[in-house]
Design an enzyme around this catalytic site. Structure first.
Site, PDB file in Angstrom:
ATOM      1  N   PRO A   2       0.758  -1.268  -0.132  1.00 21.90           N
ATOM      2  CA  PRO A   2      -0.104   0.135  -0.023  1.00 21.90           C
ATOM      3  C   PRO A   2       0.878   1.293   0.068  1.00 21.90           C
ATOM      4  O   PRO A   2       1.965   1.302   0.713  1.00 21.90           O
ATOM      5  CB  PRO A   2      -1.112  -0.245   1.278  1.00 21.90           C
ATOM      6  CG  PRO A   2      -0.686  -1.673   1.757  1.00 21.90           C
ATOM      7  CD  PRO A   2       0.489  -2.220   1.165  1.00 21.90           C
ATOM      8  N   GLU A   3       0.378   2.269  -0.779  1.00 23.67           N
ATOM      9  CA  GLU A   3       1.134   3.566  -0.813  1.00 23.67           C
ATOM     10  C   GLU A   3       0.298   4.369   0.153  1.00 23.67           C
ATOM     11  O   GLU A   3      -0.632   4.087   0.792  1.00 23.67           O
ATOM     12  CB  GLU A   3       1.078   4.116  -2.194  1.00 23.67           C
ATOM     13  CG  GLU A   3       2.183   3.285  -3.117  1.00 23.67           C
ATOM     14  CD  GLU A   3       2.413   3.801  -4.331  1.00 23.67           C
ATOM     15  OE1 GLU A   3       2.547   5.256  -4.306  1.00 23.67           O
ATOM     16  OE2 GLU A   3       2.502   3.188  -5.441  1.00 23.67           O
TER      17      GLU A   3
END
Length: 297
Positions: A2-3
């Site tokens: 996940p960013e």
């Protein structure tokens, strides 16, 4: 992995469920995730009230009265599930669908609100690449995972002047410089590609070319700073870059992936007005880079 926008979406989903609640019991169903769980974790947090749920780069921070702070990284497959009565919500929007199998439930927060309402918040992680750490508010900035992180790409702190200081003298490709977490914290591959496209800058361009000999930002440097802030803000507003439809806690869907201008669009026409050149994919430092060779210079 996940960013930043995905992690921020998770934080916003957890905030109303956790802030102000007392942790009646912390249920640890295994002794480790990616790393061993901190010694004395339950004893340090049980009975304490969660005063705030924050974020630093891609790390969630849960602050408790008395000064304890739980740091959480989601790894590749981690997620939090909120269970309140018959409802079960999983805040966040991710590239891969998140697991709901109880066999992958590793940490359970048993919470009690001020009015006596109870709920559970469960950390689920099939691959167990996520991890947690325990620290104190007064030493948080020096935590082994947080120290050395650069500027957040949200708000107005990141501007052309600050970016020029980061890029001055750097011969590295612009994309590599933007991915350096010591410069800008939490900025990942997808959003670097998107920001460079918005600013019409080649990912191959040397970072130092955006700074004058006197150390001042060029117009391109100001444009890039604006593009980074805007693309992150747009992604957060849309709920992250999930490539699957995801229902948020308020019933809305995260659709930023439909707005990708370059990421994952190899061979498709550029979306800049007047440009129909095909998007190209190259590999830089082992990561896919998508850009328009015609209008990104």
């Amino acid at each position: 992995m996940p960013e930043l926008p995905e992690v921020e979406t998770v934080r916003r989903g957890l905030q109303p469920a956790m802030e102000g609640a007392r942790l009646a019991r912390l249920e640890l169903r295994r002794a480790d995730l990616r790393f061993p769980l901190p010694h004395g974790l339950s004893e340090a947090l049980e009975g304490r009230t969660i005063t705030s749920v924050g974020r630093r780069a891609k790390y969630l921070t849960m602050h408790f009265d008395g000064g304890a702070v739980l740091i959480s990284h989601l790894g590749m497959s981690g997620s939090y599930r909120i269970e309140d009565g018959q409802d079960a919500l999983t805040p966040g929007a991710f590239h891969h669908e998140r697991s709901k199998l109880s066999t992958h439930d590793h940490i359970v927060f048993h919470l009690v609100d001020r009015d006596g309402t109870t709920r559970r918040v469960t950390y689920n992680d099939p691959r167990r690449f996520g991890f947690v750490d325990l620290d104190r508010a007064e030493t948080l900035a020096e935590n082994q995972y947080l120290r050395g992180l650069g500027l957040e790409p949200t708000g107005n702190a990141l501007d052309g002047d600050r970016l020029a200081v980061m890029l001055a003298g750097k011969a590295a490709p612009l994309k590599a410089a933007l991915l350096d977490q010591r410069l800008i914290a939490g900025l990942g591959n997808i959003y670097v590609c998107e920001a460079l496209w918005r600013a019409r800058l080649s990912p191959r361009r040397k970072a130092r070319t955006l700074v004058t000999r006197a150390g001042r930002p060029t117009p391109r440097c100001h444009s890039l700073a604006d593009a980074v802030r805007d693309v992150i803000a747009d992604a957060i507003a849309a709920g992250g870059s999930s490539l699957r439809d995801y229902v948020h806690t308020d019933g809305s869907l995260g659709y930023f992936q439909h707005s990708f201008a370059v990421y994952g669009r190899e061979g498709e026409p550029c979306r800049h007005d007047g440009c129909t050149a095909p998007i190209r994919r190259i590999v830089q430092s082992g990561r896919s880079t998508f850009y328009c060779p015609a209008c990104q210079r």
